[in-house]
Scaffold this motif. Sequence first.
Motif, mmCIF file in Angstrom:
data_model
loop_
_atom_site.group_PDB
_atom_site.id
_atom_site.type_symbol
_atom_site.label_atom_id
_atom_site.label_comp_id
_atom_site.label_asym_id
_atom_site.label_seq_id
_atom_site.Cartn_x
_atom_site.Cartn_y
_atom_site.Cartn_z
ATOM 1 N N PHE A 164 43.554 39.359 41.875
ATOM 2 C CA PHE A 164 42.575 39.559 40.814
ATOM 3 C C PHE A 164 41.149 39.719 41.348
ATOM 4 O O PHE A 164 40.185 39.628 40.584
ATOM 5 C CB PHE A 164 42.658 38.408 39.811
ATOM 6 C CG PHE A 164 44.027 38.295 39.188
ATOM 7 C CD1 PHE A 164 44.550 39.307 38.402
ATOM 8 C CD2 PHE A 164 44.818 37.175 39.430
ATOM 9 C CE1 PHE A 164 45.817 39.216 37.849
ATOM 10 C CE2 PHE A 164 46.091 37.065 38.880
ATOM 11 C CZ PHE A 164 46.596 38.099 38.090
ATOM 12 N N CYS B 74 47.025 36.833 29.174
ATOM 13 C CA CYS B 74 45.727 37.469 28.965
ATOM 14 C C CYS B 74 45.530 37.649 27.462
ATOM 15 O O CYS B 74 46.433 37.377 26.659
ATOM 16 C CB CYS B 74 45.655 38.816 29.680
ATOM 17 S SG CYS B 74 46.871 40.028 29.103
ATOM 18 N N LEU C 53 38.989 37.990 43.118
ATOM 19 C CA LEU C 53 38.042 36.919 42.822
ATOM 20 C C LEU C 53 37.060 36.746 43.976
ATOM 21 O O LEU C 53 37.433 36.886 45.143
ATOM 22 C CB LEU C 53 38.787 35.609 42.570
ATOM 23 C CG LEU C 53 39.782 35.629 41.400
ATOM 24 C CD1 LEU C 53 40.581 34.325 41.364
ATOM 25 C CD2 LEU C 53 39.068 35.858 40.075
ATOM 26 N N LYS D 231 37.565 35.005 29.577
ATOM 27 C CA LYS D 231 36.817 36.254 29.475
ATOM 28 C C LYS D 231 37.730 37.373 28.963
ATOM 29 O O LYS D 231 38.957 37.280 29.080
ATOM 30 C CB LYS D 231 36.229 36.624 30.835
ATOM 31 C CG LYS D 231 35.081 35.720 31.284
ATOM 32 C CD LYS D 231 34.478 36.218 32.598
ATOM 33 C CE LYS D 231 33.313 35.328 33.043
ATOM 34 N NZ LYS D 231 32.711 35.794 34.319
ATOM 35 N N ALA E 187 35.786 31.886 31.613
ATOM 36 C CA ALA E 187 36.304 31.953 32.975
ATOM 37 C C ALA E 187 37.068 33.252 33.228
ATOM 38 O O ALA E 187 37.687 33.815 32.322
ATOM 39 C CB ALA E 187 37.225 30.761 33.242
ATOM 40 N N ASP E 188 37.009 33.702 34.477
ATOM 41 C CA ASP E 188 37.811 34.850 34.904
ATOM 42 C C ASP E 188 39.263 34.442 35.129
ATOM 43 O O ASP E 188 40.179 35.250 34.950
ATOM 44 C CB ASP E 188 37.246 35.425 36.210
ATOM 45 C CG ASP E 188 35.838 35.946 36.045
ATOM 46 O OD1 ASP E 188 35.678 37.057 35.494
ATOM 47 O OD2 ASP E 188 34.892 35.237 36.443
ATOM 48 N N LEU E 189 39.449 33.187 35.544
ATOM 49 C CA LEU E 189 40.790 32.667 35.783
ATOM 50 C C LEU E 189 40.840 31.224 35.290
ATOM 51 O O LEU E 189 39.991 30.412 35.649
ATOM 52 C CB LEU E 189 41.132 32.705 37.279
ATOM 53 C CG LEU E 189 42.444 32.036 37.691
ATOM 54 C CD1 LEU E 189 43.651 32.783 37.139
ATOM 55 C CD2 LEU E 189 42.544 31.921 39.222
ATOM 56 N N SER F 69 32.718 35.269 40.548
ATOM 57 C CA SER F 69 33.754 34.882 39.591
ATOM 58 C C SER F 69 33.543 33.440 39.140
ATOM 59 O O SER F 69 32.802 32.679 39.768
ATOM 60 C CB SER F 69 35.145 35.019 40.231
ATOM 61 O OG SER F 69 35.368 36.318 40.715
ATOM 62 N N HIS F 70 34.199 33.100 38.057
ATOM 63 C CA HIS F 70 34.190 31.716 37.584
ATOM 64 C C HIS F 70 35.624 31.296 37.321
ATOM 65 O O HIS F 70 36.340 31.923 36.539
ATOM 66 C CB HIS F 70 33.350 31.570 36.315
ATOM 67 C CG HIS F 70 33.355 30.173 35.761
ATOM 68 N ND1 HIS F 70 32.964 29.075 36.508
ATOM 69 C CD2 HIS F 70 33.708 29.677 34.547
ATOM 70 C CE1 HIS F 70 33.076 27.973 35.775
ATOM 71 N NE2 HIS F 70 33.532 28.311 34.576
ATOM 72 N N VAL F 71 36.043 30.227 38.004
ATOM 73 C CA VAL F 71 37.425 29.755 37.960
ATOM 74 C C VAL F 71 37.448 28.358 37.356
ATOM 75 O O VAL F 71 36.576 27.528 37.650
ATOM 76 C CB VAL F 71 38.023 29.733 39.388
ATOM 77 C CG1 VAL F 71 39.373 29.025 39.406
ATOM 78 C CG2 VAL F 71 38.157 31.150 39.924
ATOM 79 N N GLU G 232 38.790 40.174 30.015
ATOM 80 C CA GLU G 232 39.794 40.663 30.963
ATOM 81 C C GLU G 232 40.278 39.549 31.894
ATOM 82 O O GLU G 232 40.865 39.812 32.942
ATOM 83 C CB GLU G 232 39.232 41.821 31.794
ATOM 84 C CG GLU G 232 39.085 43.109 31.015
ATOM 85 C CD GLU G 232 40.430 43.691 30.577
ATOM 86 O OE1 GLU G 232 41.404 43.589 31.339
ATOM 87 O OE2 GLU G 232 40.499 44.249 29.453
ATOM 88 N N GLY G 233 40.025 38.298 31.484
ATOM 89 C CA GLY G 233 40.431 37.165 32.303
ATOM 90 C C GLY G 233 41.930 36.935 32.284
ATOM 91 O O GLY G 233 42.683 37.542 31.511
#
Length: 406
Positions: free
Chosen positions: A95, A253, A97, A187, A160-162, A101-103, A189-190
């Motif tokens: 992905f 998702c 990252l 997010k 968060a992205d993930l 990014s924010h996890v 598209e997270g």
Amino acid sequence: MTQHCRHCSTPLSLRFLDLGFAPPSNAYLTPTDLNKPEVTFPLRLLACGTCRLVQTEDYAASDALFTEDYAYFSSTSQGWLDHAARYVDMVVDRFALGPDSHVMEVASNDGYLLKNFVAKGIPCVGVEPTQSTADAARALGIEVVQDFFGMDLAQTLAPADLIMGNNVYAHVPDINDFTAALRATLKPEGVVTLEFPHLMRLVEHCQFDTVYHEHYSYLSLLTVEQMFAAQGLRVFDVGELTTHGGSLRVFGCHRDASHVQTSAVNALLDEEKARGMDTDGFYKSFQARADLIKDDFLQFLLQAKADGKSVAAYGAAAKGNTIMNYAGIRPDLIPFVCDAAAAKIGKLMPGSHIPILAPSELRARRPDYLVILPWNIADEVKAQCSDLAALGTLFVTAVPNLKVFE
């Protein structure tokens, strides 16, 4: 009083498993606690005839289970640490990252997983309600929000992205609120990844000892797909793992996100249906199989005692507490259990009151039999205790059937 499914609200009548009454599996006791009453709860599971969610019948409040002295630390197992490191390498690459990014990890425990993101310079935060494990993560430089994850908390968190949740989805009493919170903090598209024991494998291998109060739900892909869809999420990929006797890792998702669904999703859904997981019959025969395993294990311990053989156990894990209490095993049959977790040493197993000692006691006492309670890491424990094997100790696992081996 009829209980209703905690996902779809269907009245529940299909009995899956009854293990009687037991204390919370991680409510370890101190010696002074033996002078106080010990609280137990029903440990019974029902299956929903509509969405097929298997769930505890009567459950304790989560704040009664995940207290500040909750004693499960993920970093105790090297195998689990390796699993986490491999996962992080995979998702960072898949992905893309990076430092922008924010996890977020839900139920981040002692930082066993997030420390890998810290090492890669990827911003991350953990959500963890338990004081002892949250403090351990903070000591590694990990930011931790100490609270239960749900919609109330989701309003305060950065998208968060993930979002990751390893062995937490089954642990939440309000699984719809939890799923809604995943959507709210993701997010556009997270990606969400959740790992949890697979109900199909639990039944296949009769892993009834993975049943305990902290596990409110027992999950199939059939059910998770429905729970995601109800909250505007979809499953776009799934992987089968060997962890915990057979787990799933689902990738989710937003419903309208661009992630393309892989063929693995329909393939596993088809397999679950082929095994009858969408029918009542799949859930009706489990009790008798669990009873047989319990009886065989108890008979082995009674025979060992009659033969004058010494028995010890390794791994003061929730799995062990379930089978110990279900079978009524007490210190007369297993005098002590050893565990590498410092937080457990010197305490006693809930219900059975078996003392928990340091692993060094195994060398001092040299038992004839060593029962490995967390059978999912039996190979790891056997390797750690190879010196005992050289002295004649035999290893024992009870699930999915009684096995005595060198």
